[in-house]
Motif scaffolding. Structure first.
Motif, PDB file in Angstrom:
ATOM      1  N   GLU A   1      24.866   2.181   0.479  1.00 51.34           N
ATOM      2  CA  GLU A   1      25.816   1.207   1.029  1.00 51.34           C
ATOM      3  C   GLU A   1      25.096   0.082   1.771  1.00 51.34           C
ATOM      4  O   GLU A   1      25.577  -1.056   1.805  1.00 51.34           O
ATOM      5  N   SER A   2      23.947   0.409   2.356  1.00 52.99           N
ATOM      6  CA  SER A   2      23.204  -0.592   3.120  1.00 52.99           C
ATOM      7  C   SER A   2      22.255  -1.401   2.251  1.00 52.99           C
ATOM      8  O   SER A   2      21.660  -2.374   2.710  1.00 52.99           O
ATOM      9  N   GLY A   3      22.095  -0.996   0.987  1.00 54.90           N
ATOM     10  CA  GLY A   3      21.263  -1.763   0.062  1.00 54.90           C
ATOM     11  C   GLY A   3      19.834  -1.278  -0.073  1.00 54.90           C
ATOM     12  O   GLY A   3      19.044  -1.877  -0.794  1.00 54.90           O
ATOM     13  N   PHE A   4      19.475  -0.186   0.602  1.00 55.56           N
ATOM     14  CA  PHE A   4      18.110   0.332   0.531  1.00 55.56           C
ATOM     15  C   PHE A   4      17.980   1.367  -0.586  1.00 55.56           C
ATOM     16  O   PHE A   4      18.963   1.984  -0.999  1.00 55.56           O
ATOM     17  N   SER A   5      16.742   1.568  -1.030  1.00 56.51           N
ATOM     18  CA  SER A   5      16.487   2.547  -2.084  1.00 56.51           C
ATOM     19  C   SER A   5      16.610   3.966  -1.531  1.00 56.51           C
ATOM     20  O   SER A   5      16.050   4.282  -0.478  1.00 56.51           O
ATOM     21  N   ALA A   6      17.313   4.822  -2.264  1.00 52.34           N
ATOM     22  CA  ALA A   6      17.478   6.228  -1.858  1.00 52.34           C
ATOM     23  C   ALA A   6      16.729   7.161  -2.802  1.00 52.34           C
ATOM     24  O   ALA A   6      16.935   8.376  -2.762  1.00 52.34           O
ATOM     25  N   THR A   7      15.835   6.603  -3.625  1.00 52.08           N
ATOM     26  CA  THR A   7      15.146   7.391  -4.652  1.00 52.08           C
ATOM     27  C   THR A   7      14.352   8.548  -4.054  1.00 52.08           C
ATOM     28  O   THR A   7      14.410   9.675  -4.548  1.00 52.08           O
TER      29      THR A   7
ATOM     30  N   ALA B   1       8.523   6.351  -7.761  1.00 56.34           N
ATOM     31  CA  ALA B   1       8.139   4.975  -8.086  1.00 56.34           C
ATOM     32  C   ALA B   1       9.106   4.327  -9.077  1.00 56.34           C
ATOM     33  O   ALA B   1       8.859   3.212  -9.545  1.00 56.34           O
ATOM     34  N   ASN B   2      10.196   5.053  -9.426  1.00 55.28           N
ATOM     35  CA  ASN B   2      11.217   4.551 -10.363  1.00 55.28           C
ATOM     36  C   ASN B   2      10.659   4.319 -11.763  1.00 55.28           C
ATOM     37  O   ASN B   2      11.189   3.488 -12.521  1.00 55.28           O
ATOM     38  N   LYS B   3       9.609   5.068 -12.122  1.00 53.95           N
ATOM     39  CA  LYS B   3       9.070   4.993 -13.484  1.00 53.95           C
ATOM     40  C   LYS B   3       9.790   5.981 -14.410  1.00 53.95           C
ATOM     41  O   LYS B   3       9.702   5.864 -15.631  1.00 53.95           O
TER      42      LYS B   3
ATOM     43  N   LEU C   1      15.649  13.337 -14.283  1.00 56.08           N
ATOM     44  CA  LEU C   1      14.608  13.807 -15.202  1.00 56.08           C
ATOM     45  C   LEU C   1      13.335  14.159 -14.446  1.00 56.08           C
ATOM     46  O   LEU C   1      12.708  15.197 -14.699  1.00 56.08           O
ATOM     47  N   ALA C   2      12.956  13.302 -13.501  1.00 60.37           N
ATOM     48  CA  ALA C   2      11.738  13.547 -12.719  1.00 60.37           C
ATOM     49  C   ALA C   2      11.863  14.789 -11.856  1.00 60.37           C
ATOM     50  O   ALA C   2      10.872  15.465 -11.577  1.00 60.37           O
ATOM     51  N   SER C   3      13.077  15.116 -11.429  1.00 65.23           N
ATOM     52  CA  SER C   3      13.297  16.280 -10.565  1.00 65.23           C
ATOM     53  C   SER C   3      13.392  17.578 -11.349  1.00 65.23           C
ATOM     54  O   SER C   3      12.944  18.628 -10.881  1.00 65.23           O
ATOM     55  N   LEU C   4      13.983  17.512 -12.541  1.00 68.27           N
ATOM     56  CA  LEU C   4      14.248  18.723 -13.313  1.00 68.27           C
ATOM     57  C   LEU C   4      13.111  19.093 -14.265  1.00 68.27           C
ATOM     58  O   LEU C   4      12.839  20.278 -14.477  1.00 68.27           O
ATOM     59  N   SER C   5      12.423  18.096 -14.816  1.00 69.09           N
ATOM     60  CA  SER C   5      11.422  18.375 -15.853  1.00 69.09           C
ATOM     61  C   SER C   5      10.287  19.299 -15.399  1.00 69.09           C
ATOM     62  O   SER C   5       9.831  20.137 -16.193  1.00 69.09           O
ATOM     63  N   PRO C   6       9.783  19.206 -14.135  1.00 68.89           N
ATOM     64  CA  PRO C   6       8.737  20.176 -13.738  1.00 68.89           C
ATOM     65  C   PRO C   6       9.197  21.624 -13.844  1.00 68.89           C
ATOM     66  O   PRO C   6       8.411  22.498 -14.260  1.00 68.89           O
ATOM     67  N   SER C   7      10.455  21.897 -13.487  1.00 63.14           N
ATOM     68  CA  SER C   7      10.979  23.267 -13.587  1.00 63.14           C
ATOM     69  C   SER C   7      11.065  23.716 -15.036  1.00 63.14           C
ATOM     70  O   SER C   7      10.694  24.849 -15.378  1.00 63.14           O
TER      71      SER C   7
END
Length: 373
Positions: free
Chosen positions: A272-278, A342-344, A349-355
Motif C-alpha cells: 500500500e505504501s509503494g515499497f517492495s515486499a519481495t 532480486a526479482n529474477k 517459484l523461488a520459494s517452492l523450488s528448493p523444496s
C-alpha cells in the motif's frame, strides 16, 4: 497403502526409531545453541567493553540469549540433516539397521517416523516457537540499534503512513508520507517536522509531493510553518538529507523479527505504501514450505547412511558424499532464494523450488541405494 499408515506408533519399532531420532535432534540443537551462545557472549563482551552504560554481565548474558534466536531458523535444517545421518549411522554401527531391513521394511518406511517428527516439529515451530523467537529477535535488534548505533530505526511503516527519521549536526527531522512511488522516488502528501538537537520545534513543511534525490529532498509548492512567523509558500524548496531509497528499504523490519502470522499484514502495508515486499514474501513462503524442505533433507541424509557398509572406508565415503550433497543443496537453495529477492524469479517459484528439488534428489538417492543393496 502401508506406507501412509498413520498408526505407526502402535508398533514398537517405529516408537524406537522416533525416540532415538528425537533424542539426537534435541542433543544436537542444544549443543549448537550452546556453542552459538558462547560465541555471541564473547563478541558482546568485546563490543560492550567500551560502553560505560553496560556494566552488568547478566545483561550481556540476556543479550546473547536474545541474539541466538536469529540463528535458530538456519540451525533447524542442519539439525534435521545431521540428526538423520547420526541416527541411521548409529543403527548401522550396532547392526540394528540389518535387523530392521530384514523385517521387510524399505528405506522410505524406515525414514517415515523421522518425516513424521519433522511435520510435528514444524507445527510446534509455526504455532509457538516462531512467534517467540521473532519477538526475541525484534527485541535484540531494537536494543542493538539503541546501544551500539546510538539511535532507533530510521524507518517505520503503519496504517498512518510512512515515517522516516534523519539527522545532522544542526537538527533532527521526522518525516511522514502517505505513499511512495518507487519509479519516480516520489513521496506523496509529505510533512517534515524539524527540531533542534535539544528537541525544540523549528519548523513544519507540508507538500503534496517530495522527490528524494541524491543528498536532497525536493518539494514543489511547499508550505512552511515557523513559530511566531507567517505561513509562507515556496515554489521549490530543498532540504539536505543523508537518506536514500536503498537505506530506507533496508531499514524496514527484518522478516526474522516478525512472526509469520504478522508478516502478511506487514506485506500489505509495504504494498500500500509503494515499497517492495519481495524479501518478506520470500521469507514467509520459505518458512511455510519448511516441512517439505526438511523431508527432502531427511531423504538425502537417510539415503547415504541407511546402507550397511562392511569397511570404514566405505562408511566414510558415503558420509562424506552425503555431506557434500547436503551442502550443495543448501548452496543451490540459497542461490534460488537470492534470485527471488532480486526479482529474477517469481516469488512463489523461488520459494517452492528448493523444496521440490530437495525432495526429488532425496527420492532419487533413496531408490538408487535401495537397488544397490
Amino acid at each position: 497403502m502401508e506406507f501412509f499408515n498413520l498408526n505407526f506408533f502402535n508398533k514398537k519399532l517405529e516408537k524406537y526409531l522416533i525416540k532415538r531420532f528425537f533424542f539426537n535432534f534435541i542433543l544436537f540443537i542444544l549443543l549448537s545453541l550452546f556453542i552459538l551462545f558462547l560465541i555471541e557472549f564473547v563478541e558482546l563482551l568485546r563490543r560492550t567493553s567500551e560502553n560505560p552504560n553496560i556494566s552488568s554481565v547478566y545483561y550481556i548474558l540476556y543479550l546473547a540469549l536474545l541474539k541466538i534466536t536469529e540463528s535458530i531458523v538456519f540451525i533447524i535444517p542442519i539439525a534435521i540433516f545431521v540428526t538423520t545421518m547420526i541416527t541411521c549411522r548409529s543403527f548401522n554401527r550396532h547392526r540394528e539397521m540389518i535387523i530392521i531391513q530384514n523385517t521387510g521394511l524399505h528405506s522410505f518406511k524406515i525414514l517415515y517416523p523421522f518425516i513424521f517428527f519433522a511435520f510435528i516439529f514444524c507445527i510446534i515451530y509455526f504455532v509457538i516457537l516462531n512467534p517467540f523467537f521473532s519477538h526475541a529477535t525484534n527485541s535484540y535488534q531494537k536494543i542493538e540499534q539503541e546501544i551500539f548505533r546510538g539511535a532507533l530505526s530510521k524507518t517505520s511503516i503503519s496504517k498512518s503512513g510512512i515515517w522516516l527519521r534523519q539527522g545532522s549536526q544542526k537538527n533532527k527531522i521526522v518525516i511522514r508520507a502517505s505513499n511512495f512511488l518507487p519509479k519516480e522516488s516520489l513521496f506523496k502528501d509529505v510533512t517534515f517536522y524539524i527540531f533542534t538537537k535539544k528537541n525544540n520545534f523549528m519548523e513544519r513543511i507540508d507538500a503534496k509531493e517530495a522527490t528524494l534525490k541524491e543528498n536532497f529532498w525536493v518539494m514543489n509548492n511547499a508550505i512552511i510553518n515557523r513559530p511566531n512567523k507567517k505561513v509562507v509558500t515556496i515554489d521549490e524548496y530543498t532540504v539536505k538529507t543523508n537518506l536514500s531509497i536503498n537505506k530506507i528499504e533496508n531499514s524496514f523490519l527484518d522478516p526474522a523479527s516478525l512472526s509469520i502470522w504478522k508478516i502478511p499484514n506487514f506485506i500489505n502495508l509495504l504494498k500500500e505504501s509503494g515499497f517492495s515486499a519481495t524479501k518478506h514474501k520470500i521469507y514467509l513462503y520459505k518458512t511455510i514450505f519448511l516441512p517439505f524442505f526438511l523431508i527432502g533433507l531427511i531423504l538425502i541424509a537417510g539415503a547415504f547412511t541407511i546402507k550397511f557398509t562392511k569397511t570404514k572406508a566405505s562408511t566414510f565415503f558415503l558420509i562424506l558424499s552425503g555431506s557434500i550433497a547436503g551442502f550443495l543443496i543448501y548452496v543451490i537453495s540459497e542461490y534460488i532464494y537470492s534470485l527471488g529477492i532480486a526479482n529474477k524469479l517469481p516469488t512463489l517459484l523461488a520459494s517452492l523450488s528448493p523444496s521440490i528439488i530437495t525432495i526429488l534428489v532425496g527420492i532419487f538417492f533413496v531408490i538408487h541405494f535401495e537397488k544397490t543393496n
